[in-house]
Enzyme design. Structure first.
Site, mmCIF file in Angstrom:
data_model
loop_
_atom_site.group_PDB
_atom_site.id
_atom_site.type_symbol
_atom_site.label_atom_id
_atom_site.label_comp_id
_atom_site.label_asym_id
_atom_site.label_seq_id
_atom_site.Cartn_x
_atom_site.Cartn_y
_atom_site.Cartn_z
ATOM 1 C CG ASP A 123 -2.283 -0.615 0.925
ATOM 2 O OD1 ASP A 123 -2.599 -0.821 -0.268
ATOM 3 O OD2 ASP A 123 -3.014 -0.915 1.886
ATOM 4 C CE LYS A 126 -5.044 2.072 0.409
ATOM 5 N NZ LYS A 126 -5.842 1.276 1.354
ATOM 6 C CG HIS A 151 -3.533 2.537 -3.635
ATOM 7 N ND1 HIS A 151 -4.851 2.192 -3.791
ATOM 8 C CD2 HIS A 151 -2.914 1.413 -3.140
ATOM 9 C CE1 HIS A 151 -5.029 0.941 -3.407
ATOM 10 N NE2 HIS A 151 -3.880 0.442 -3.013
ATOM 11 C CG HIS A 175 -2.039 -4.658 -3.921
ATOM 12 N ND1 HIS A 175 -1.231 -3.608 -4.329
ATOM 13 C CD2 HIS A 175 -2.962 -4.109 -3.082
ATOM 14 C CE1 HIS A 175 -1.650 -2.494 -3.761
ATOM 15 N NE2 HIS A 175 -2.690 -2.754 -2.992
ATOM 16 C CG HIS A 176 -6.302 -3.085 -5.208
ATOM 17 N ND1 HIS A 176 -7.331 -3.544 -4.420
ATOM 18 C CD2 HIS A 176 -5.528 -2.292 -4.413
ATOM 19 C CE1 HIS A 176 -7.203 -3.039 -3.199
ATOM 20 N NE2 HIS A 176 -6.107 -2.292 -3.172
ATOM 21 C CG ASP A 204 -5.031 -5.490 0.464
ATOM 22 O OD1 ASP A 204 -4.941 -4.922 1.569
ATOM 23 O OD2 ASP A 204 -5.386 -4.900 -0.572
#
Length: 272
Positions: A123, A126, A151, A175-176, A204
């Site tokens: 992350d 962010k 992000h 990761h998204h 996550d």
């Protein structure tokens, strides 16, 4: 047999002792042996001892650098999580969950270490998202959600000047992404997504859903588990979900990431 003992010092502190035995030289007698010891054996032994000390110093330097690197990674992860109290400890918990999944999947030690680094930093981007967006208690506007979706790319750009392994950058950037191609930022699908990023994606979401956020309460463990299983082959890689189903049976898996309360119905927008 005659012996030669030499102390080895590192930064003025005794780091070891080198002891050499000379049974083959004892036949020379005391005089010749002492002369050979002084002219040949002691200078050679001292050279060997110095080389050992240099090797020891290099090993210590590598150890110190590795310790410092891990310290920097944890500092960055905590800096990200500190942007809002809602995400306190999130990165380190995701790291722990990801390692549990990686072990269940039989990853080698070297891959687990890379996974650990990438999960800690997942992350990082962010840091570039405004606090009022991260802390917004209500539904995000389309513009705000677009900011959130940036992000992963921001995190990858932050890492560009650092000579990290490609897998670490991929975890931060991907990761998204979703197995079915409906994720962000690039709409990758299937095995276009880094294998380690596929693991971080499950870890996550497991932690994100289990903890309170400003826009929802944390979900109970059973609800989080059901959500991840339902999204097998859609949001998450089937292989990772299969490992998750086995790993989550361990009472120690994700204990620190479990919320006690039930909350909203499953809502993909709930996982920002």
């Amino acid at each position: 047999s005659p012996e030669l003992v030499l102390p080895m010092f590192l930064k003025s502190q005794l780091a070891g002792v080198m002891s050499l035995s000379y049974p083959q030289l004892s036949v020379l007698g005391d005089g010749p042996f002492q002369e050979r010891l002084k002219t040949i054996e002691i200078p050679l032994a001292r050279q060997m001892a110095d080389q050992f000390v240099v090797a020891l110093a290099n090993a210590k330097l590598v150890e110190n650098l590795n310790t410092m690197n891990w310290g920097i990674l944890h500092t960055l992860a905590r800096a990200v999580d500190a942007k809002t109290h809602w995400t306190s400890g999130h990165s380190e918990r995701v790291c722990s969950i990801a390692i549990d999944l990686g072990r269940e999947m039989g990853l080698e030690a070297a891959d687990l270490e890379v996974l650990q680094r990438g999960a800690l930093l997942h992350d990082l981007g962010k840091l570039g998202i405004p606090d009022n967006v991260l802390d917004k208690p209500g539904k995000l506007t389309a513009e705000e959600f677009d900011q959130i979706r940036q992000h992963p790319s921001i995190g990858a750009r932050i890492l560009e000047p650092v000579k990290t392994e490609e897998s670490i950058s991929a975890m931060v950037h991907q990761h998204h992404e979703h197995w079915d191609g409906q994720g962000y930022p690039d709409g990758l699908q299937g095995n276009e997504i880094s294998p380690l990023a596929q693991i971080v994606a499950v870890a996550d979401v497991f932690d994100a859903l289990a903890y309170d956020r400003p826009y929802r309460e944390g979900w109970a463990r059973e609800k989080v588990v059901s959500f991840i299983i339902e999204r097998r082959g859609l949001q998450f890689a089937p292989e990772v979900v299969d490992a998750f189903i086995k790993a989550v049976e361990n009472p120690e898996f994700g204990n620190q990431s479990v919320a006690e309360t039930n909350s909203l119905d499953y809502d993909l927008e709930a996982v920002k």
